[in-house]
Structure formats: structure tokens, C-alpha cells
Design a protein around this motif. Structure first.
Motif, PDB file in Angstrom:
ATOM      1  N   ALA A 175      45.575  38.118  36.872  1.00 32.26           N
ATOM      2  CA  ALA A 175      46.946  38.504  37.206  1.00 32.26           C
ATOM      3  C   ALA A 175      47.066  40.010  37.034  1.00 32.26           C
ATOM      4  O   ALA A 175      46.464  40.585  36.129  1.00 32.26           O
ATOM      5  N   GLY A 176      47.829  40.650  37.890  1.00 33.31           N
ATOM      6  CA  GLY A 176      47.989  42.104  37.846  1.00 33.31           C
ATOM      7  C   GLY A 176      48.405  42.551  39.221  1.00 33.31           C
ATOM      8  O   GLY A 176      48.414  41.764  40.164  1.00 33.31           O
ATOM      9  N   ASN A 177      48.738  43.824  39.341  1.00 34.90           N
ATOM     10  CA  ASN A 177      49.206  44.330  40.627  1.00 34.90           C
ATOM     11  C   ASN A 177      47.999  44.714  41.482  1.00 34.90           C
ATOM     12  O   ASN A 177      47.681  45.885  41.614  1.00 34.90           O
ATOM     13  N   GLN A 178      47.340  43.716  42.066  1.00 32.78           N
ATOM     14  CA  GLN A 178      46.087  43.888  42.841  1.00 32.78           C
ATOM     15  C   GLN A 178      45.259  45.022  42.222  1.00 32.78           C
ATOM     16  O   GLN A 178      45.082  46.086  42.818  1.00 32.78           O
ATOM     17  N   PRO A 179      44.766  44.789  40.975  1.00 31.29           N
ATOM     18  CA  PRO A 179      44.049  45.873  40.294  1.00 31.29           C
ATOM     19  C   PRO A 179      42.862  46.350  41.121  1.00 31.29           C
ATOM     20  O   PRO A 179      42.192  45.553  41.770  1.00 31.29           O
ATOM     21  N   GLU A 180      42.621  47.658  41.093  1.00 27.28           N
ATOM     22  CA  GLU A 180      41.493  48.226  41.843  1.00 27.28           C
ATOM     23  C   GLU A 180      40.236  48.063  41.009  1.00 27.28           C
ATOM     24  O   GLU A 180      39.895  48.901  40.186  1.00 27.28           O
ATOM     25  N   VAL A 181      39.583  46.911  41.238  1.00 23.37           N
ATOM     26  CA  VAL A 181      38.449  46.536  40.411  1.00 23.37           C
ATOM     27  C   VAL A 181      37.312  46.116  41.325  1.00 23.37           C
ATOM     28  O   VAL A 181      37.544  45.558  42.401  1.00 23.37           O
ATOM     29  N   GLN A 182      36.088  46.417  40.923  1.00 24.34           N
ATOM     30  CA  GLN A 182      34.931  45.866  41.624  1.00 24.34           C
ATOM     31  C   GLN A 182      34.081  45.093  40.626  1.00 24.34           C
ATOM     32  O   GLN A 182      34.017  45.425  39.451  1.00 24.34           O
ATOM     33  N   ILE A 183      33.456  44.036  41.130  1.00 23.29           N
ATOM     34  CA  ILE A 183      32.704  43.146  40.248  1.00 23.29           C
ATOM     35  C   ILE A 183      31.228  43.306  40.571  1.00 23.29           C
ATOM     36  O   ILE A 183      30.853  43.333  41.745  1.00 23.29           O
ATOM     37  N   TYR A 184      30.404  43.432  39.548  1.00 24.01           N
ATOM     38  CA  TYR A 184      28.970  43.348  39.806  1.00 24.01           C
ATOM     39  C   TYR A 184      28.255  42.712  38.643  1.00 24.01           C
ATOM     40  O   TYR A 184      28.651  42.847  37.491  1.00 24.01           O
ATOM     41  N   ILE A 185      27.221  41.965  38.971  1.00 21.14           N
ATOM     42  CA  ILE A 185      26.413  41.260  37.982  1.00 21.14           C
ATOM     43  C   ILE A 185      25.162  42.084  37.786  1.00 21.14           C
ATOM     44  O   ILE A 185      24.655  42.705  38.730  1.00 21.14           O
TER      45      ILE A 185
END
Ligand SMILES: *[C@@H]1O[C@H](CO)[C@@H](O)[C@H](O)[C@H]1NC(C)=O
Ligand SMILES: *[C@@H]1O[C@H](CO)[C@@H](O)[C@H](O)[C@H]1NC(C)=O
Ligand SMILES: *[C@@H]1O[C@H](CO)[C@@H](O)[C@H](O)[C@H]1NC(C)=O
Ligand SMILES: *[C@@H]1O[C@H](CO)[C@@H](O)[C@H](O)[C@H]1NC(C)=O
Ligand SMILES: *[C@@H]1O[C@H](CO)[C@@H](O)[C@H](O)[C@H]1NC(C)=O
Ligand SMILES: *[C@@H]1O[C@H](CO)[C@@H](O)[C@H](O)[C@H]1NC(C)=O
Ligand SMILES: *[C@@H]1O[C@H](CO)[C@@H](O)[C@H](O)[C@H]1NC(C)=O
Length: 747
Positions: free
Chosen positions: A88-98
Motif C-alpha cells: 500500500a502506498g501512493n504508487q511508490p517508485e520502487v524496483q524489485i530485484y532478486i
């Protein structure tokens, strides 16, 4: 139900439960589970947050720029089917990497937007990352000692809550139709997930059933998990209502419009300069081949400080004026050319280049009072006070070593591999801001001209065949005005900068009896603001390509405000014709290059559709050279546009052919035709910019027969699809909404 089947059922249930039990909870409430550790950096975390939660608590996350929530597993996680989490959040500017901490490797980066564009503060959005097909490209996570999951903030930082982070043991894909769209003259392109039965698809045109003659499933070019099924109908499309019925689970209805009429004249042509299909910094030889990149540029702000005697650069104002290691130019030219691309090299033309890979210009120890410091190096500042004015310029020798034409000549003479083109520096007119630490004085007309002449002279001495491109001016404002301001223009007979520059070059080169300038090189970033990326911004993005060629298009930006120049019709950019006119008037024979340009949205489908339009425009309007800034993702929307025109050795023709469609509205449609001089194959690229409506074309001059079809976009999404279709008549050729197609005659 019999006792026996009840028994079977409970065995089945037990087995199912066993599998479900193999999910692994990383976090559900209050703390990490199963031995997971917090390896976050630059991030404030509360594991027992209650501002928004499912059950008793969630994790609240506040990451500064480029920092991350980072979770480390005690064992490898690659055998799980995927990762589920609620956010939840205001479309946070996040990228995911493993990541694997054992082997120090990183899986591809996944922008959160590829999983959802609708994360909000009202409630949790439940997302699932399928390890067998990581978005956006759909590549599998693959084998590896994966043991760390990172959610990394972008430059603005990120604030959000996350809950129920679970590694799932299996992902059940329920069979489902995802899209069905008409394309070409009688083909329906269908996508779906899971094990679906395409033979159940039927179609009705204006209420009458149409027979299906063939069903062919084709994998996407480089994403093995995606495929498309082409259903060929016995009769051709026509205007009216097309209904596509699947197995009852979904049906699609399209209003096929009246066709736009026109013609293509394959015998009225002129050459397309292949150099318009260039990029800055291709990533590899296969990248060049897969996208058909014709010319590669090693340029940009950092290269202004490139020291070839050590391969160091400086990031300038882009990143805290820090030195860093750069690519060796000779090696770079070598592999780029081995991959069949030409090379454009930037020749530094200021008085300094980086002295090492580690120094920086504004240490906190010397300038304590700065607005910002590198989050990864607390001592490196941005050179500005909190009020935005510059601190006093540093001694350049902190980070730099002197540079001059003698050094430049030694460098170029020593190259084993020769570039075809040299640009004299990069956006040199704004060096007093990008490289404030080594050239704090604004550059005026004379200094720019002198530096171009001085460094072009040694480039041509060292590399007699090289072509010189300059002055690589950054934007509309600086095409006409220097950073010194109006006084500088007044001191130059009131002339706008580029016309003055061309005229000076012509006079100079006539006296020298030799060209010092081969290309007028400019950078072009669209001025309209499309950053909101909402429906209105996307429509604006798709029509602003008109600024390249259309004198009637009033730029939807500050450019149409008070003119800062004395150019005719200054509210309209009309870029290519305007520059051609200036060249014709002030230095005929000079070629035109756009050394940097961008779609304004590399990860959005509309950025890819705009790029298709641009590549078409470059050829039609006789541009001589263009290189995209910067490396578009090979499998992202912009990469797909290059692939459409040039992928894997299949090229849009080398001759631009005349297209006449009198009622074409360039805000919503682009149509480009070519032929190739070897086989005269008819080739057509169409980009439909409407988000909702298919378009139909009635074009004469396109021969009947088999055509190789490539397309991307529309409901089928960001993937490379291709097949061969038969065209028996070009009276009604359909292109779906938000789709780009390439059709090439196969003789
Ligand atoms: C996030 O942290 C920054 C400091 O790094 C702070 O200024 C900001 O107020 C915090 N935001 C929230 C929502 O807590
Ligand atoms: C917030 O996200 C949830 C889950 O995706 C969705 O159901 C809801 O409609 C969204 N709310 C708003 C205001 O967008
Ligand atoms: C900005 O701040 C610095 C340091 O406080 C000060 O010396 C300078 O005069 C200020 N500049 C302006 C334009 O206010
Ligand atoms: C460039 O700098 C070197 C080293 O300082 C010097 O020897 C050389 O004369 C300079 N070249 C010019 C053209 O000034
Ligand atoms: C260009 O070269 C000339 C001749 O060597 C020199 O006098 C002049 O200072 C140079 N211009 C710049 C801006 O370096
Ligand atoms: C100065 O500009 C005027 C027109 O604005 C032009 O007629 C004249 O030739 C220019 N002079 C020079 C030296 O360029
Ligand atoms: C054009 O037609 C030729 C000759 O039939 C065929 O071999 C070729 O694959 C087609 N395409 C191109 C780009 O030449």
C-alpha cells in the motif's frame, strides 16, 4: 458421492495441503520469520506498523533515494514458484530485484509498475511475482543461488507499507483468453494464459458467421513464455461490427471504421540514411544485432571529462561531480564495429579531463555548507548551497588533469580502431552548469566556435577520414541563445546562435579549403511535459512527433510562448525542415544529425509507439543521423520499435517510398512506406496512436501476395510478435488500437 471417491478426494486434499504447506512466510506480522534477516540500507522501517495492516501489523518502509528494503534468506529461494506480497502506498517508485550474495549476481530489475500501476494508500494491493516469467520481459528467474530480495527506491525515495510477504510453492494458471484483435486483412490475433482451446474461437462480421480457415500459434521472438495465436478467416474484414466469440468466457466486439483511402508509390523514392537507426551506448554485440542498430554513440555528460590515458570520466552535475571508471574507447569501437555498427566518439574539448576513478570536486570537508550529498558517499556534495547558487569553484586539479589539442591528437592517433564520426564534446554550451567545477564561466558564441575549430582540426589530422559533428547543442533555447545571454547575441550582429555558427563555419572552411564541420549535430528532447503519463499526456506524447516535421503544429510547451529568437514561425519547432533551411542558407552540404533524443517514456507502450513514428519520420524527412538517448531496453517498448524496423536482419527498406493518404490525421496515425533497392520488396509501417479504435486503410500500390508481419502493442502488449500472412487485397487493412505493424512483401 461414494465412499471410494470420498477417500480419493481426501487423499487429493491432503496432497494439495502438503504442497500449500510448502509456502514460506517471510513476514506476516511484527517480525521476519523463518530465519530471514533485514539487510536494508538507507531505509527507516517499522515491523509493527499499524497505520495500515492486515491482521495485527505491517511493515512501514521509508527509503531515501536509491535505498532499499532488503531481505536476506538463510537458504536459496529459486525452487519456489514465486513471491507474493501486499503493498500500500501512493504508487511508490520502487524496483524489485532478486540477488545472489554467494555469486554476487543480480536478476533483471522489475519496476513495480510492471506488476501494478494502481498501488494506493486506501488499501493493500496483492501482487504476485512469477519466477518463471519475470515482468516486464517475461524471462525466467532461472537457476542460481538466489537468496536476497530487494525493493529499491528510485531517485525520489519511497514511502509505503508491505505485508504478507510469502514465497509460494506453486502458481496455478487458470486458462483464460486475454485478448483477441483483428489485424491485417482477415487475421485475428489472440492471446491467452494457461491451457486454452483456440479452436473454439469463432467470428461474426455484421452478424454473419465467418469461417475459420487456419489456426497458428507462434511464440514471441525472445520471450518463450509468451505466444500469440493467429486465426485466419475465410473472408476479409470490412467496415461494421466484428464480434469475436471465445468459449463463452470472453467475447470481443470491434467497430471497424470506414477505410482511409490513399496510395503508395513504390517508384517514387529517395534513399534513407541508415544512420538514423542509432543508439547511445548499446549493451552488447547481440543487442546491436537484435535491434539492427546501425550506429552507436559514446557520448553524454560524463564523456566530456573522458581521460583516454586511464579511462576515467566524471559524472558532472548528474551525480555529485564524481570521477569514475569509464569504458576504454578503443575497445568500445572495436566490439561495436565487429557487431556491424558504425561508431561515433565524443572528443573532449574543454581544458580538463578526469585524473582518476575516485576523486570528486566538492568534498564536504572543504565545502560543509552544500544542499545535497551523495547517499553512497557522504563526503561528495553537489556544489550548491541550499538556495541553489553555486559554492565558489574548486581547484580543478582536485579531480582533473589538464587537456588540450596536443593530448587529443595523441589520443586519436593512437586509436587502433577508428570511429566514423567524432562529435566535438557534448552540449558544450551548458558546461558552466553540467561541468561547473571545471568550466564555471558561461561559454559564448566565440568560445564554442573556437573549441569546435581547434578540436576538429586535430581530429581530422589524426583521422583523415573521420567526419566531424558539432556543436551537439542541448535544446531549443540554446539553438538560438548562448549561456552568456542577450549581450552575446547582440555582440554577434543580433544573430541567433546556430545560423551564426553555420555561417562562421562556412566562411572558415572556405578559407581552409576543407570541411571542419560535416554534420550539424543537435540534441532534441521534446519540450511538452508528458510526465503525468495519464491519458492526456499519452495522447500528447503521441502527437508531439509532429514537431519534427509539421510547420502547422504549434508546440504544446513553453516554446510557443514569447520567442527567444528571430526565427520565422517560432511557435512551431518544425525541426528537420527548419534545420535543413538553415543549412541551405548558411552552410549548404552540411548533414543533419540528432545525437540525442528520447521518447520521454522508455517503459510505457506509448514511448514505443512514438519511437516507431520517429524512426519513420527520420527516414521520410531525410535526416542523416540519429542516436537514441540512451540504451533502450531491448525488450521494452522503445527496443521493440527498433526491432520492428530493423530486428534480426530484417530491415525496413533503404528507399523511402511516397505515401499519400489525404485524410490521415497525424495525431492518431503514422504510415511509412519503403522499398529495397535489391529486391524492390514493398514495406509498410503503420502506427495507430488511438488507445481505443482500430484503423482501416485502403491503399493502392501495395502488391498482393505473402507478407512478413511484425507487430507489438495493443491488447497483445509489449512483446515481439511475427508471422507471415497473405494479402489478397489492400482495400481494407486493419491495424488495432495502440499497435505498430511492419509488413514486408515476401516474393
Ligand atoms: C521519510 O524519511 C524522510 C527522511 O529521510 C523524512 O523527511 C520524511 O518525512 C519521511 N516520510 C514519512 C512519510 O515518514
Ligand atoms: C486501491 O487498490 C485496491 C487494490 O488493488 C483497489 O481495489 C482499489 O480500487 C484501489 N483504490 C483506489 C482509490 O484506486
Ligand atoms: C546563497 O547562500 C549562500 C550561503 O549562505 C550565500 O553566500 C549566497 O549569497 C546566497 N545566494 C543568494 C542568491 O541568495
Ligand atoms: C598541451 O599541454 C602540454 C602539456 O602541458 C604542452 O606540452 C603542450 O604544449 C600543450 N599544447 C598546446 C597546443 O598548448
Ligand atoms: C584555439 O586555438 C588557438 C590557436 O592555438 C588558441 O589561441 C585559442 O586559445 C584556442 N581556443 C580555445 C577556446 O581554446
Ligand atoms: C548582420 O545582420 C544583418 C541582418 O540582420 C545582415 O544584413 C548583415 O549581413 C549581417 N552582418 C554580418 C557581418 O553578418
Ligand atoms: C524480398 O524479396 C526477396 C526476393 O524474393 C526475398 O528473398 C527477401 O527475403 C525479401 N526481403 C528482403 C528484405 O529482401
Amino acid at each position: 458421492m461414494s465412499v471410494f471417491s470420498l477417500l480419493l478426494r481426501s487423499v487429493f486434499l491432503a496432497a494439495t495441503l502438503l504442497r500449500v504447506a510448502a509456502d514460506q512466510v517471510i513476514y506476516s506480522d511484527d517480525s521476519l520469520s523463518n530465519g530471514w534477516q533485514d539487510w536494508s540500507w538507507g531505509t527507516t522501517l517499522d515491523y509493527a506498523a499499524t497505520n495500515i495492516k492486515e491482521d495485527s501489523s505491517s511493515i512501514s518502509v521509508n527509503s531515501t533515494a536509491w535505498s532499499a528494503l532488503s531481505l536476506k534468506s538463510p537458504s536459496t529461494i529459486g525452487s519456489f514458484a514465486g513471491l507474493r506480497f501486499d503493498i500500500a502506498g501512493n504508487q511508490p517508485e520502487v524496483q524489485i530485484y532478486i540477488e545472489s550474495t554467494v555469486d554476487n549476481v543480480q536478476a533483471p530489475t522489475i519496476p513495480l509498475t510492471a506488476l501494478s500501476q494502481n498501488v494506493n494508500t486506501t488499501g493493500f494491493t496483492s501482487l504476485l511475482l512469477d519466477f518463471s516469467a519475470l515482468p516486464p520481459a517475461g524471462d525466467p528467474l532461472g537457476a542460481g543461488t538466489w537468496d536476497r530480495i530487494n525493493l529499491q527506491a528510485q531517485g525520489n525515495g519511497a514511502v509505503y507499507n508491505i505485508d504478507n510477504i510469502i514465497l509460494v510453492d506453486s502458481i496455478v494458471v487458470e486458462p483464460k483468453f486475454l485478448s483477441a484483435e483483428p489485424i491485417g486483412t482477415n487475421t485475428i490475433a489472440v492471446t491467452g494464459q494457461g491451457d486454452i482451446d483456440f479452436s473454439k474461437v469463432t467470428a461474426q462480421l455484421n452478424g454473419k458467421a465467418v469461417k475459420v480457415t487456419s489456426v497458428t500459434t507462434v511464440p514471441s521472438v525472445d520471450v518463450s513464455t509468451k505466444s500469440i495465436t493467429y486465426i485466419t478467416l475465410a473472408s476479409r474484414f470490412s467496415s461494421g461490427t466484428l464480434s469475436i466469440l471465445t468459449d463463452g468466457a470472453a467475447s470481443y466486439t470491434y467497430t471497424l471504421p470506414a477505410a482511409l483511402s490513399g496510395f503508395v508509390n513504390q517508384f517514387n523514392t529517395y534513399p534513407i540514411n541508415p544512420r538514423v537507426y542509432g543508439v547511445n551506448f548499446p549493451t552488447s554485440a547481440s543487442y546491436i544485432q537484435h535491434l539492427g542498430v546501425t550506429i552507436s554513440r559514446k557520448g553524454g555528460n560524463a564523456e566530456t571529462a573522458y581521460n583516454p590515458f586511464g579511462d576515467f570520466t566524471n559524472a558532472g552535475n548528474d551525480w555529485y561531480f564524481e570521477n569514475r571508471a569509464g569504458d576504454n574507447a578503443d575497445n568500445w569501437i572495436s566490439w561495436v564495429k565487429d557487431a556491424n555498427s558504425e561508431a561515433i566518439l565524443l572528443l573532449p574539448a574543454l581544458d580538463w579531463v578526469s585524473k582518476d576513478a575516485t576523486s570528486y570536486s566538492y568534498p564536504k570537508t572543504v565545502y560543509p555548507d552544500q544542499a545535497a550529498f551523495d547517499p553512497f558517499n557522504a563526503d561528495a556534495g553537489n556544489g550548491q548551497f541550499a538556495n541553489g547558487s553555486w559554492v565558489s569553484p574548486p581547484d580543478p586539479s582536485h579531480a582533473y588533469t589538464p587537456w588540450n589539442v596536443t593530448a587529443a591528437k595523441t589520443y586519436l592517433t593512437g586509436l587502433q580502431n577508428k570511429p566514423e564520426v567524432i562529435t566535438i564534446d557534448n552540449e558544450i554550451e551548458i558546461a558552466s552548469s553540467t561541468h561547473q567545477d571545471m568550466h564555471p564561466t558561461p561559454l559564448g558564441y566565440d568560445e564554442i566556435f573556437e573549441r569546435v575549430i581547434n578540436f576538429s582540426a586535430v581530429a581530422k589530422e589524426a583521422l583523415p577520414d573521420v567526419q566531424v559533428a558539432a556543436p551537439s547543442t542541448c535544446a531549443w533555447w540554446f539553438y538560438w541563445t548562448s549561456a552568456v545571454g542577450d549581450a552575446d547575441k547582440a555582440a554577434h550582429n543580433g544573430s541567433d546562435f546556430l545560423p551564426w555558427f553555420l555561417a562562421q563555419m562556412q566562411t572558415h572552411d572556405k578559407n581552409a579549403k576543407k570541411r571542419f564541420l560535416d554534420f550539424l549535430d543537435i540534441h532534441y528532447y521534446f519540450a511538452p511535459d508528458t510526465s503525468a503519463n495519464d491519458d492526456a499526456a499519452k495522447a500528447l506524447r503521441l502527437r508531439m512527433s509532429r514537431s519534427l516535421w509539421d510547420p502547422t503544429y504549434v508546440d504544446e510547451s513553453w516554446i510557443s510562448g514569447p520567442a527567444s529568437n528571430s526565427q520565422p514561425n517560432p511557435d512551431s519547432v518544425n525541426l528537420i525542415p527548419r534545420m535543413h533551411t538553415l543549412i541551405e542558407k548558411y552552410y549548404p552540404g552540411t548533414k543533419l544529425s540528432i545525437g540525442e533524443w528520447s521518447s520521454s517514456a522508455d517503459t510505457d507502450l506509448t514511448g514505443g509507439l512514438l519511437t516507431v513514428d520517429m524512426l519513420g519520420i527520420f527516414g521520410r524527412y531525410k535526416l542523416d543521423q540519429a542516436t537514441y538517448w540512451a540504451t533502450p531496453d531491448e525488450k521494452g517498448p522503445v527496443g521493440l520499435a527498433y526491432w520492428l524496423f530493423r530486428g534480426y536482419g530484417i530491415y525496413f527498406g533503404d528507399l523511402s517510398a511516397q505515401v499519400s493518404i489525404p485524410k490521415l490525421d497525424p495525431n492518431v496515425l503514422g504510415v511509412y512506406a519503403s522499398t529495397n533497392s535489391l529486391h524492390n520488396n514493398a514495406t509498410l509501417v503503420v502506427v495507430n496512436k488511438s488507445p481505443t479504435d482500430p484503423v482501416a486503410l485502403d491503399i493502392s500500390g501495395i502488391p498482393k501476395g505473402n507478407y512478413f508481419l511484425r507487430h507489438f502493442g495493443g491488447q497483445a502488449g509489449v512483446a515481439k510478435f511475427q508471422t507471415t500472412i497473405s494479402i489478397e487485397s489492400t482495400q481494407y487493412l486493419v491495424v488495432p488500437a495502440y499497435t505498430a505493424v511492419f509488413l514486408q512483401q515476401r516474393k
